[in-house]
Design a protein around this motif. Structure first.
Motif, short mmCIF file in Angstrom:
data_model
loop_
_atom_site.label_atom_id
_atom_site.label_comp_id
_atom_site.label_asym_id
_atom_site.label_seq_id
_atom_site.Cartn_x
_atom_site.Cartn_y
_atom_site.Cartn_z
N UNK A 150 26.94 55.01 10.84
CA UNK A 150 26.00 54.93 9.46
C UNK A 150 26.06 56.39 8.98
N UNK A 151 26.24 56.65 7.64
CA UNK A 151 25.80 58.05 7.22
C UNK A 151 24.65 58.65 7.47
N UNK A 152 24.69 59.98 7.95
CA UNK A 152 23.57 60.75 8.50
C UNK A 152 22.90 61.34 7.19
N UNK A 153 21.58 61.37 6.98
CA UNK A 153 20.76 61.79 5.98
C UNK A 153 19.56 62.61 6.79
N UNK A 154 19.20 63.74 5.87
CA UNK A 154 18.14 64.40 6.73
C UNK A 154 17.24 63.85 7.05
N UNK A 155 16.75 62.71 6.06
CA UNK A 155 15.54 61.79 6.42
C UNK A 155 15.38 61.03 7.74
N UNK A 156 16.71 60.91 8.22
CA UNK A 156 16.78 60.50 9.70
C UNK A 156 16.27 61.38 10.85
N UNK A 157 16.19 62.69 10.54
CA UNK A 157 15.83 63.72 11.57
C UNK A 157 14.41 63.12 12.21
N UNK A 158 13.56 62.67 11.37
CA UNK A 158 12.16 62.05 11.73
C UNK A 158 11.92 60.48 12.02
N UNK A 159 13.18 59.99 12.23
CA UNK A 159 13.10 58.44 12.52
C UNK A 159 12.22 57.94 13.70
N UNK A 160 12.09 58.65 14.98
CA UNK A 160 11.44 58.34 15.70
C UNK A 160 9.99 57.82 15.14
N UNK A 349 17.97 55.24 19.02
CA UNK A 349 17.00 55.84 17.88
C UNK A 349 16.85 57.39 18.17
N UNK A 350 16.76 57.67 19.17
CA UNK A 350 16.71 59.25 19.64
C UNK A 350 17.84 60.00 19.32
N UNK A 351 19.16 59.38 19.96
CA UNK A 351 20.25 60.13 19.55
C UNK A 351 20.71 60.09 18.30
N UNK A 352 20.60 59.05 17.47
CA UNK A 352 21.43 59.34 16.01
C UNK A 352 20.51 59.68 14.92
N UNK A 353 19.23 60.26 15.74
CA UNK A 353 18.41 61.22 14.46
C UNK A 353 19.13 62.14 14.16
N UNK A 354 20.19 62.72 14.80
CA UNK A 354 20.69 63.93 14.55
C UNK A 354 21.96 63.86 13.93
N UNK A 356 26.24 64.06 13.10
CA UNK A 356 27.38 63.75 14.04
C UNK A 356 27.77 65.03 15.05
N UNK A 357 27.68 66.31 14.30
CA UNK A 357 28.14 67.23 15.36
C UNK A 357 27.13 67.79 16.41
N UNK A 358 25.68 67.69 15.80
CA UNK A 358 24.77 67.96 16.82
C UNK A 358 24.79 66.78 18.06
N UNK A 359 25.11 65.65 17.46
CA UNK A 359 25.12 64.58 18.78
C UNK A 359 26.15 64.74 19.71
N UNK A 360 27.11 65.35 19.26
CA UNK A 360 28.31 65.47 20.25
C UNK A 360 27.70 66.43 21.51
N UNK A 361 26.94 67.43 21.06
CA UNK A 361 26.54 68.39 22.21
C UNK A 361 25.21 68.02 22.69
N UNK A 362 24.96 67.27 23.67
CA UNK A 362 23.86 66.75 24.27
C UNK A 362 22.99 67.82 24.74
#
Lengths: 362, 367
Positions: A150-160, A349-354, A356-362
């Motif tokens: 799924x394409x990331x959007x800034x909106x997803x940052x607060x998805x929790x 839900x927690x992981x993909x709020x960020x 793609x690049x950020x998610x690669x570096x946990x």
């Protein structure tokens, strides 16, 4: 699909795979009978008993044992009606009985979403295009990013936070899905097209609120009981049902080992492909009989997605065959405990709020 | 034990009107209302017709007449019309069509049930439906009417085709119809002459009535006729109007005779079996979509959804592959085959999916 180790099937294998599942479907269809009819009527009797006794107990006011029991019974009745009765009947699972009271086309369930909306968004869109990103709106319901595809959007940052709100108000989330408000705000859906849908939605909302939050509290007033206790009991029952259905439904397709698909992959899809996609995109919950009933047998999500129109009480016995077929064709059969599967969903839900690049570096 | 007596069921019916309105506007769930009403009395229902069996009477070797008391939702029924009788067998609500042989103004009706070889319902009803049991009926339909202005009436019945005609005949004679009436009843064997005693008694009481039987599977005796319908069986007596009822082949034969001239001025007919169609081959069939009021020629190859769309209808549908059940419609009459499983459905009222069903003969769909 790195989290799954599935064997790719060639055309011949796919055909044989579909034939085996079709045969299982035929065997089950041929054996439907009075036991299944009796079962769904007993479920309905249980729904009535729970709802009506719950409402009766709520009339006794705030006295904790009766108020709590009343609210819980009402919640239980609503969960059963939503999951094992309404959802399954509306799939046409009991159409073979010819009973007008259990006809999939006419049944109206006890939630704010009109049944007609659900028959479109769920029975048609979700069940035909299961887990196809961009086609199945159930993948995140437009507010949650669950898969890297799924394409990331800034909106997803607060998805929790969005997910928490969605869980608390789940029946409303399901109801407005069909209104396609996102399309409306983007200007792709005209007000004239939206209006009839809104009217239908408002009518159902009015009925549901009228019943739960007006009729029964006013009835309590007239009987000299505590209207507020009744109102809060109804709120609690609806809230509990929202949380439960949210948890069950998110565990159906968004667990760690659930797969998603691209729009291109479903072009000219054969029956075998469709079966395979349902198997890979769904995940089961393991537990006792009570769990299966309370989830409306969506704990057998894989079987439900392979055979959405067969009575759900048969999924448990069909699961034995489906598991064996999946194994023979080298496909992962995604099944786990409720807590375990839910944990993987929450992790997504927690992981993909960020991004793609950020998610690669946990 | 019901809380209300049977006698209270029909008088109570008008009082249910407010509930009926609320249920029609979806403020109440009809199934829940019916649940509570049935606690009061098993015949009570907001809209559905339930009836209690009052008496059983054998009227031939293979035909049983049932006297039933209906609830208040059975109104304005006429003899000669037919109703569906519903009965659950192995979880499936089956229904069969039976003609009303008698109707009184207080909801008491008579149906006659002929045993069908290999039938799923007729044998069950004849052997197991006990006095006091309740059954569900549909609303009555059918357009056969007694031509009360006619100067003579010819009634042609084959097998259980006698039942609607008997209903009309009883009512006509009771209300004083005095022009000549001839009834020809075609049966296979002598023992199948349904209502024979009653018809003979009617003949003695009403000089204008003449009844003759024709045996198609036994040698004729006395004044009996022999063989299937042929014009020579029709007596010389002038008959302005004719009514015919029976299986498809019989009604077709009568219609051919009638179109030949020298015959009654008008013919009303009702066939209770569809024209046979070969499965597998592509044949022309009649499709009727009742709600849309469309009737057309169709074939046995394309799905009903495609054929409905070809007629300009836009039925609700979804996946077009039998998954989503959005295109489910009721089959009102006829036979359809499921393209995926090859399963044949011919149960009236059965839900079928238009996108994966092809007709096997003439069908009527609630669309």
């Amino acid at each position: 699909m790195s989290n799954r180790e599935d064997r790719e099937l060639n055309e011949v294998e796919l055909q044989a795979f579909a034939a085996e599942l079709d045969a299982l479907r035929q065997r089950t269809l041929a054996s439907l009978g009075s036991e299944d009819a009796r079962y769904i009527r007993r479920v309905r009797a249980a729904v009535r008993a729970c709802c009506w006794s719950g409402r009766l107990l709520l009339m006794l006011g705030w006295f904790p044992p009766t108020w709590l029991l009343g609210s819980l019974l009402l919640a239980l009745g609503k969960i059963l009606e939503n999951m094992e009765l309404g959802h399954n009947v509306m799939h046409g699972q009991y159409d073979w009985m010819n009973d007008p009271e259990l006809s999939g086309r006419d049944y109206e369930w006890d939630i704010v979403g009109p049944s007609d909306f659900w028959r479109h968004t769920h029975n048609h869109v979700h069940h035909t295009w299961t887990n196809v990103v961009g086609m199945d709106d159930d993948v995140g319901y437009g507010v949650v990013r669950l898969f890297p595809e799924q394409r990331w959007k800034p909106f997803y940052r607060w998805q929790p936070l969005w997910v928490t709100l969605q869980a608390l108000l789940f029946q409303y989330a399901v109801a407005i899905q069909h209104l396609r408000l996102d399309q409306y705000f983007k200007g792709r859906l005209s007000a004239a097209e939206l209006r009839p849908l809104l009217r239908q939605f408002n009518a159902k909302l009015l009925r549901q609120w009228g019943k739960d939050y007006l009729l029964f509290p006013v009835l309590a007033l007239l009987l000299g009981a505590n209207a507020l206790a009744v109102l809060v009991g109804n709120l609690l029952a609806n809230l509990l049902r929202n949380l439960w259905t949210f948890a069950v439904i998110f565990c159906g397709h968004f667990t760690e080992k659930a797969a998603v698909f691209s729009k291109e992959s479903v072009l000219g899809e054969s029956r075998g492909h469709w079966y395979l996609r349902q198997l890979r995109g769904s995940s089961n919950l393991e537990g006792g009989r009570l769990l299966h009933i309370l989830t409306g047998n969506l704990s057998h999500q894989i079987e439900h997605h392979l055979f959405p129109d067969l009575p759900a009480r048969r999924y448990a016995e069909m699961a034995v065959d489906v598991r064996a077929i999946a194994q023979r064709y080298g496909q992962l059969y995604n099944s786990g405990s409720f807590a375990g599967q839910l944990a993987t969903v929450l992790r997504r839900i927690w992981r993909y709020r960020l991004p793609p690049q950020a998610a690669l570096q946990p | 034990m019901p809380l209300l007596p049977l006698a209270a069921v029909r008088p109570l019916n008008p009082l249910l009107m407010p509930w009926r309105r609320l249920a029609a506007r979806a403020w109440l769930r009809e199934a829940d209302c019916d649940y509570w009403l049935q606690r009061l009395h098993p015949l009570l229902s907001l809209n559905r017709v339930y009836a209690r069996l009052l008496a059983r009477r054998w009227v031939s070797d293979d035909m049983l007449a049932l006297t039933l008391q209906c609830n208040g939702n059975a109104c304005d029924w006429r003899p000669g019309q037919h109703v569906q009788l519903f009965r659950e067998v192995d979880g499936v609500r089956l229904s069969r069509c039976y003609s009303l042989t008698a109707v009184d103004g207080r909801g008491r009706i008579e149906l006659a049930i002929k045993r069908q070889a290999g039938g799923r319902l007729s044998g069950l009803l004849q052997d197991h439906l006990g006095i006091g049991e309740c059954v569900e009926l549909s609303q009555a339909s059918g357009s056969l009417r007694w031509p009360s202005q006619a100067q003579g009436v010819l009634l042609l019945a084959a097998g259980s085709g006698i039942t609607p005609l008997l209903g009309l005949l009883r009512q006509a004679l009771a209300s004083g119809y005095s022009a000549p009436v001839t009834l020809l009843h075609y049966v296979r064997e002598r023992g199948q002459r349904a209502f024979a005693e009653e018809l003979q008694a009617l003949m003695q009481r009403h000089a204008n009535l003449q009844v003759r039987w024709s045996l198609t599977g036994q040698a004729a005796q006395g004044d009996e006729l022999s063989g299937r319908f042929c014009p020579a069986h029709v007596p010389e007596r002038a008959a302005e109007q004719a009514l015919a009822c029976g299986p498809h082949g019989f009604v077709a034969a009568v219609q051919r005779w009638w179109q030949g001239g020298e015959t009654p001025a008008s013919l009303q007919s009702e066939a209770f079996s569809p024209a046979p169609v070969d499965a597998g081959e592509q044949t022309c069939v009649r499709l009727a979509f009742r709600r849309s009021g469309v009737a057309c020629q169709g074939d046995t190859a394309q799905s009903l959804l495609e054929q409905a769309e070809a007629q300009g209808l836009r039925p609700m549908h979804g996946c077009r592959q039998g998954i989503c059940t959005r295109c489910t419609c009721q089959l009102l009459s006829g036979r359809v085959r499921d393209l995926r499983s090859g399963l044949v459905s011919d149960e009236p009222g059965q839900a079928v999916r238009l996108c994966v069903s092809v007709p096997l003969g003439d069908v009527e769909i609630d669309l």
